[in-house]
Design an enzyme around this catalytic site. Sequence first.
Site, PDB file in Angstrom:
ATOM      1  N   TRP A  31      52.632 -13.231  99.699  1.00 40.24           N
ATOM      2  CA  TRP A  31      51.273 -13.692  98.903  1.00 40.24           C
ATOM      3  C   TRP A  31      51.934 -14.874  97.940  1.00 40.24           C
ATOM      4  CZ3 TRP A  31      49.545 -12.133  93.621  1.00 40.24           C
ATOM      5  CH2 TRP A  31      48.921 -13.280  93.325  1.00 40.24           C
TER       6      TRP A  31
ATOM      7  N   LYS B 147      39.731  -6.625  94.850  1.00 38.13           N
ATOM      8  CA  LYS B 147      39.143  -6.987  96.518  1.00 38.13           C
ATOM      9  C   LYS B 147      37.815  -5.190  96.175  1.00 38.13           C
ATOM     10  CE  LYS B 147      41.285 -10.062  96.617  1.00 38.13           C
ATOM     11  NZ  LYS B 147      42.426 -11.483  97.481  1.00 38.13           N
TER      12      LYS B 147
ATOM     13  N   ASP C  42      52.917  -3.855  94.465  1.00 37.91           N
ATOM     14  CA  ASP C  42      52.039  -4.767  94.332  1.00 37.91           C
ATOM     15  C   ASP C  42      50.397  -4.029  95.375  1.00 37.91           C
ATOM     16  OD1 ASP C  42      49.759  -7.074  94.449  1.00 37.91           O
ATOM     17  OD2 ASP C  42      50.604  -8.759  94.872  1.00 37.91           O
TER      18      ASP C  42
HETATM   19  N1  PMP Z   1      48.701  -9.736  94.867  1.00 35.37           N
HETATM   20  C1  PMP Z   1      47.969  -9.821  96.495  1.00 35.37           C
HETATM   21  C2  PMP Z   1      49.073  -9.078  97.523  1.00 35.37           C
HETATM   22  C3  PMP Z   1      46.842 -10.516  96.365  1.00 35.37           C
HETATM   23  O1  PMP Z   1      46.703 -10.708  97.179  1.00 35.37           O
HETATM   24  C4  PMP Z   1      46.421 -10.233  95.267  1.00 35.37           C
HETATM   25  C5  PMP Z   1      44.452 -11.338  95.981  1.00 35.37           C
HETATM   26  N2  PMP Z   1      45.299 -12.558  96.298  1.00 35.37           N
HETATM   27  C6  PMP Z   1      46.299 -10.076  94.217  1.00 35.37           C
HETATM   28  C7  PMP Z   1      48.111  -9.507  94.454  1.00 35.37           C
HETATM   29  C8  PMP Z   1      46.067 -10.464  92.595  1.00 35.37           C
HETATM   30  O2  PMP Z   1      44.290 -10.827  93.269  1.00 35.37           O
HETATM   31  P1  PMP Z   1      43.869 -10.134  91.555  1.00 35.37           P
HETATM   32  O3  PMP Z   1      44.651 -11.439  89.809  1.00 35.37           O
HETATM   33  O4  PMP Z   1      42.288 -11.652  91.834  1.00 35.37           O
HETATM   34  O5  PMP Z   1      44.137  -9.660  91.195  1.00 35.37           O
END
Ligand code: PMP
Length: 402
Positions: free
Chosen positions: A133, A251, A215
């Site tokens: 990411w 999500k 993560d």
């Molecule tokens: N880690 C990964 C691998 C992700 O794909 C995402 C969202 N795109 C996130 C962390 C964090 O997203 P958010 O800050 O919206 O929780």
Amino acid sequence: TSRFAEVQQGAPIEVFAVSKAFSDSTHQKKVNLSVGAYRTDEGKPWVLPVVRKVEVELAADTSLNHEYLPILGFDAFSTAAAKMLLGASHPVIAEGKVTAVQTLSGTGGLRIAADFLGHVLKYNTVYYSTPTWGNHRLIFLQAGFSEICQYRYWDAESRGLDINGMIEDLSKAPENSVIILHACAHNPTGVDPTQDQWKRIADVVEERKLFPLFDSAYQGFASGDLDSDAWAVRYFASRGFEMMSSQSFSKNFGLYNERIGNLVVVVKDPSCITATRSQLTLLVRGSYSNPPCHGARIVSRVLSDPVLFEEWKGCIKTMSGRIIEMRKGLRERLEKLGTPGTWDHITAQIGMFSFTGLSAKQSKYLGEKYHIFLLSSGRINMCGITTGNIDYVAEAINDAVC
Ligand code: PMP
């Protein structure tokens, strides 16, 4: 003269740039396959019905107010979220080795983790997968890590996991490096290690004294099942590692802009928890003082009410099920069109994304000719595909590849 005159233009963030290109396009059949957000089969954002229901209850509850939350957030939320990740009956919970703090979604959790690992535990080396990411690098860079390294992950040839490359790179990592692992539904490849491969990864992490940072942005989204998707995290915790996990509820609850996340810390000795929390308190205090409440209220209510919890699991199944359907449909169409190459990876991959294997040039061609917008890495958000546009997308990909 202005003090700002020398400010250099920063690099654009690709995913937002591609989404803007989509918004700006006036093409009738335009398709957005870039940003990682769920879409219904009508191509619309989805407020989960269980979330809407709780929001209505919250709005009617006159006992609630807008007082500050504590610096580390809403405790009932953090506790329930940690149980969702580790499983309520995980021994590390019973042994008092777990603490958790509310964060500004997954990104904020990773940033607080990086700050703690760098400034408090004095780590300066981090490893992330190639590819990963796009934000992992920036988060650790801004937290002051001086060595930002990569381990092999994606094997372009087999369109799967390069487990031997990964193990080799990790076994060469200097002791006391932080290693970022995607708990499930690896972004961007959609390829996760098998349970046996996770065991091999854990062996190297132990041997090299690496610090695992999970993560967890897609629990429930990969398989549709919360427990299967948390298998790796739970396994590492059972092996006795000290570790951290950043949970995102963007999500799986569809709460993207509410910024609701949780940082779960597992330690060997429960007596370290008080001091650890005090240092996390200082980091949060100096960053944003305290987190917002709305998402924490929603998630904690859903996780602690058996009826709402079942309803929510149904919503996750709806989302993951639709993605699986679209994977099947896209693969079938490409195979039927005789598009050169193999397409079984589309259904083998899991989660929101598919790493199609399309090149940067092919991705650009799809944007320019068909107004189908995806990242230059060839990553597509499967949710951007609907029964209404799947033929158009398949035919366009076929044209781009041929
Ligand atoms: N880690 C990964 C691998 C992700 O794909 C995402 C969202 N795109 C996130 C962390 C964090 O997203 P958010 O800050 O919206 O929780």
